[in-house]
Write a protein that holds these residues in place. Structure first.
Motif, PDB file in Angstrom:
ATOM      1  N   PHE A  47      78.858  68.683  -5.552  1.00 21.65           N
ATOM      2  CA  PHE A  47      78.523  68.919  -6.958  1.00 21.65           C
ATOM      3  C   PHE A  47      78.260  70.402  -7.163  1.00 21.65           C
ATOM      4  O   PHE A  47      77.879  71.103  -6.225  1.00 21.65           O
ATOM      5  N   PRO A  48      78.413  70.885  -8.421  1.00 23.06           N
ATOM      6  CA  PRO A  48      78.262  72.324  -8.675  1.00 23.06           C
ATOM      7  C   PRO A  48      76.863  72.886  -8.360  1.00 23.06           C
ATOM      8  O   PRO A  48      75.869  72.174  -8.401  1.00 23.06           O
ATOM      9  N   LEU A  49      76.874  74.174  -8.088  1.00 29.90           N
ATOM     10  CA  LEU A  49      75.660  74.958  -7.851  1.00 29.90           C
ATOM     11  C   LEU A  49      74.837  75.095  -9.126  1.00 29.90           C
ATOM     12  O   LEU A  49      73.622  75.280  -9.068  1.00 29.90           O
ATOM     13  N   PHE A  50      75.508  75.013 -10.274  1.00 32.13           N
ATOM     14  CA  PHE A  50      74.851  75.332 -11.544  1.00 32.13           C
ATOM     15  C   PHE A  50      74.462  74.076 -12.334  1.00 32.13           C
ATOM     16  O   PHE A  50      75.172  73.081 -12.292  1.00 32.13           O
ATOM     17  N   VAL A  51      73.338  74.191 -13.047  1.00 34.46           N
ATOM     18  CA  VAL A  51      72.849  73.103 -13.902  1.00 34.46           C
ATOM     19  C   VAL A  51      72.566  73.662 -15.276  1.00 34.46           C
ATOM     20  O   VAL A  51      71.962  74.739 -15.384  1.00 34.46           O
ATOM     21  N   ASN A  67      73.903  74.688  -0.130  1.00 36.00           N
ATOM     22  CA  ASN A  67      72.769  75.599  -0.252  1.00 36.00           C
ATOM     23  C   ASN A  67      71.996  75.261  -1.521  1.00 36.00           C
ATOM     24  O   ASN A  67      72.570  74.800  -2.500  1.00 36.00           O
ATOM     25  N   ILE A  73      70.307  77.636 -11.240  1.00 33.47           N
ATOM     26  CA  ILE A  73      70.857  77.354  -9.912  1.00 33.47           C
ATOM     27  C   ILE A  73      70.080  76.183  -9.336  1.00 33.47           C
ATOM     28  O   ILE A  73      68.845  76.167  -9.397  1.00 33.47           O
ATOM     29  N   ARG A  74      70.797  75.208  -8.763  1.00 32.86           N
ATOM     30  CA  ARG A  74      70.139  73.980  -8.303  1.00 32.86           C
ATOM     31  C   ARG A  74      69.007  74.272  -7.319  1.00 32.86           C
ATOM     32  O   ARG A  74      69.232  74.961  -6.313  1.00 32.86           O
TER      33      ARG A  74
END
Lengths: 526, 526
Positions: free
Chosen positions: B107-111, B178, B147-148
């Motif tokens: 899943f993406p790093l960004f939320v 990460n 960032i998660r």
């Protein structure tokens, strides 16, 4: 480095509508005309690969459960069906580089601005796409911090610290990680996304010879990923000065081609950085004679883009087509229990078949769900691209056989159960080879040799992969780009193949009329 | 989730000076008193584990080449020597969860902020540490993007989309990635850093029973990582209400203990989230009766913190001590060529030894460098914690033997070359067991059973791992923390062990005097 990927991002004009993935949610667009199979099963694709490639691609990666579109544009969820392909490639590549004494490590996601900006050419290439962290919680950071678009500037200050003498060389590191390039237009899942996964290798040597040799060793591994695993033919070549990695000495790449859109796609890159970064970051060592010398460096990368290229090359109007070597399910076994048949016997035969295959290391699975018809299951697993389907019905049971159906060409064949394993192994191998050969044939049919500008213009309009004699001058390439600029995007050099065809004495450059020095591939590209 | 790691971050007061890693660069501090070996070889540590634990830790991870300090505070470079340990654990854990039908994804790093803030308790726990991207290139983003810090809120909107009926369950995903938690004080490499690597598993079930069972299955895998691989004894237990994961139903963990600092350290956590997130994210399904129901969810994680705990538990005044199971070099072979000896013969014997061991799957390597003395090499590989050293000198050659020296206890033994492999295999196994037993003995010696408040206060001051009968009331824990707050940090509950000792009728809570309901471990912690 997909460092050259960033170069393409600057050439926004090269991306034309027909290749653009529709966002958000391909599913929302599937209200129009539908294929027959769709009516029957609720599955199937609304778009055809040859008619609307961009929509087809979006739909096939979503319906094939490779990707889910995410609520932040340009970011995508990589679902298990795609992730397992990434892992398969990783389980080939990682041991190979370990054999070459390359070690894995992990450098931080964040870069401070002063370090990022140290190499001027390099930062010019990346600056417009760098994402900046400026806040944590409610507080502003003292200095904004960049997220790595690639890790040259992250790593090399420490190479400078770690390398003192010739005995510290070569230093060969690799990391598997995510990187971020905040592009503002035309994201395409796998092919061009704001965050992607890759490996990036960064090596330092005492001599140019060692660096040169490694560049090609790595390029060969990239060729093998594409050709042996993804069944995609690629051309090994050298990038032009205009297209090489920002800040490097020279760039080699493996180039794939998408016949449907007539675009080249840079598959992976292996760069020799020369001594440019070692100069900027003061990566010096004392050589055997006791003199101070600068290291020679390489960097190289392949990314999740590989998966997108695979979908584009092999997929068809029924969905994904996965090469057996990377498919997480190679064989799907489906019971076909007609009314009044011996259902339990059929189910047992399915389970026994799966067991036989799995014991031999084939990735097989049975779909025994009782709420879907066999027909629905056929479409479902075709959409997901499983290379081989095995059907077992009452007649098969009676004849002690199974029916095997190939995903790549639909061919059906009955296999006696007592030599099942051997036959399935042969079929799987054959499917892998056939996919490569079919892709190569299609790609080769697009290659056109041109020798004059007029021929070139026609070939570009026909979406060809053009091989032309070139004078290798930067100004001439700029001129070619300017003269072919249009709605579909400019043509540019893709690579000069390492294996050069013969160049007859007196051959002229197709574009400038000057003496040609090398054969080079040209075309539009992703 | 190391979700509970975030809880500790709020308890800043629990971190005392002696455990703090010195930044920047431990090396800069090594100008003071030095150990004898340091004088001899230029190696060795300036600080002793028992005298100045924080400085010792910083120095040992840097000199042992596990970590390089990075120019952004709280971020660290994980060097190959540490990365290989991470990979070894991964190559155990990943196949184990695949056996449990858990699939990898990314899943993406960004939320986006709206999604991140959906679960109130959860975001309260993480908000102060979230890093925000607000700019790309020179442009401000329309909306800041987080960032998660962990991926519950990243993933669960899609769980809601993917899960429709009971046949879609269980949904079991994991990702290796990460995460970023921008803490502002007291970073410690591996143990508490602003970016770290982990796996995070996120699963959804139709019933609580299935979720409960998985929580414990995963916890058992975490126990095995610590006990079987890292040779560190851990206690499996349940966290108190105050210490559980923000937004979850209950949290289980494996708890380790660092005798030198008298602090517990949460090793890894396996949470049952109950139906709290499924309510917020509307993760509903139609059950077998055709009724709408909410899923039961778990999340679980272990991180690179594991490596820090290993260094803290096993390291000594000569440097790292690596358990053989995770050491990338298990045996280092060093030639000891006295003057006038048969140097070539010795080198050949070294190479032959390495070959014999490697063929049998032992990770062996020879250090044949001619610019370092044997003594220097001994110190060098001791610093790096290699479990077994083999020395080969002229006398060994004459007697057809090698000398083996254990890193864990310094014991030396001569091994006949004709049964070398068997002996080395035994030694390696013995070292692994000895490390665990020694660590367990030290840990157990710190355990103290207390029944009254007065005993408790003394035990806290003596840095004990305290086992006490407790009434299990949140207010009482808050009160304990308030009453023990001091320069060294407050004591808090670590876990209630799953294996509960007998609780005699009428036992009172050590803190409140109310009837005790369970035995709970207490102490200061990381």
């Amino acid at each position: 480095m997909a460092g050259s990927e960033e170069k393409q991002s600057k050439a926004k004009e090269t991306k034309a509508k027909e290749t653009k993935a529709k966002e958000p949610k391909a599913k929302a667009t599937s209200g129009g005309k539908k294929k027959e199979v769709k009516k029957e099963t609720g599955l199937g694709l609304s778009h055809k690969k040859d008619e609307n490639f961009g929509e087809w691609y979006s739909e096939v990666i979503v319906n094939g459960e490779m990707i889910e579109y995410y609520d932040i544009s340009g970011c995508y969820i990589i679902r298990p069906w795609a992730m397992s392909i990434w892992e398969t490639m990783q389980s080939f590549f990682d041991p190979e580089i370990k054999k070459m004494k390359i070690q894995n490590c992990y450098f931080p996601l964040f870069v401070s601005p002063t370090v990022l900006q140290k190499e001027t050419d390099h930062i010019e290439g990346f600056a417009p796409e760098v994402a900046w962290v400026t806040k944590s919680g409610e507080s502003d950071l003292e200095v904004p911090i960049a997220i790595r678009p690639t890790s040259e500037t992250v790593m090399y200050p420490y190479y400078s610290k770690w390398i003192r003498g010739h005995r510290d060389l070569p230093l060969k590191l690799n990391q598997w990680c995510n990187v971020v390039r905040w592009e503002f237009s035309n994201p395409t899942p796998f092919i061009r996304s704001r965050e992607f996964l890759w490996q990036e290798g960064h090596t330092a040597f005492a001599t140019k010879e060692e660096a040169d040799a490694e560049v090609l060793d790595i390029l060969e591994l990239y060729r093998r990923i594409y050709e042996e695993f993804l069944a995609i033919p690629v051309i090994k070549g050298k990038k032009s000065e205009l297209e090489k990695f920002a800040g490097g000495l020279y760039t080699t790449s493996v180039e794939a081609f998408i016949p449907n859109t007539g675009r080249g796609v840079q598959g992976a890159t292996s760069h020799c950085l020369g001594q440019n970064f070692s100069k900027m970051f003061e990566i010096n060592f004392e050589n055997e004679k006791g003199e101070k010398a600068m290291v020679w460096q390489n960097s190289w990368a392949y990314s999740t883009r590989t998966i997108g290229v695979m979908v584009m090359v092999h997929g068809d109007d029924k969905g994904l087509v996965l090469p057996p070597k990377v498919a997480s399910v190679q064989v799907i076994v489906i019971p076909v229990p007609y009314k009044d048949a011996d259902t339990q016997g059929i189910f047992d035969a399915c389970n026994a078949t799966v067991e036989t295959l799995c014991e031999a290391g084939i990735r097989a699975s049975a779909d025994l769900r009782d709420n879907y018809s066999p027909g629905w299951k056929y479409s479902h697993w075709e959409m997901r691209g499983v290379p081989l389907r095995i059907e077992i019905g009452p007649k098969d049971l009676a004849n002690n056989q199974v029916r095997a159906v190939r995903r790549d060409n639909g061919a059906k064949v009955d296999l006696p159960r007592d030599c099942l394993l051997k036959k399935v192994e042969e079929l799987i191998e054959n499917i892998q080879d056939s996919l490569f050969n079919a892709a190569k044939q299609k790609r080769d049919a697009c290659i056109q040799i041109v020798k004059t500008w007029d021929e070139f213009v026609v070939a570009v309009s026909q979406k060809k992969l053009i091989l032309a004699p070139w004078c290798d001058e930067e100004e001439v390439e700029k001129d070619v780009k300017a003269r072919t600029k249009g709605e579909m995007g400019a043509a540019k050099s893709l690579c000069s193949p390492l294996e050069q065809p013969e160049m007859p004495e007196g051959t002229k450059c197709f574009a400038s009329g000057k003496p040609a020095t090398k054969w080079t591939y040209w075309g539009r590209s992703y």
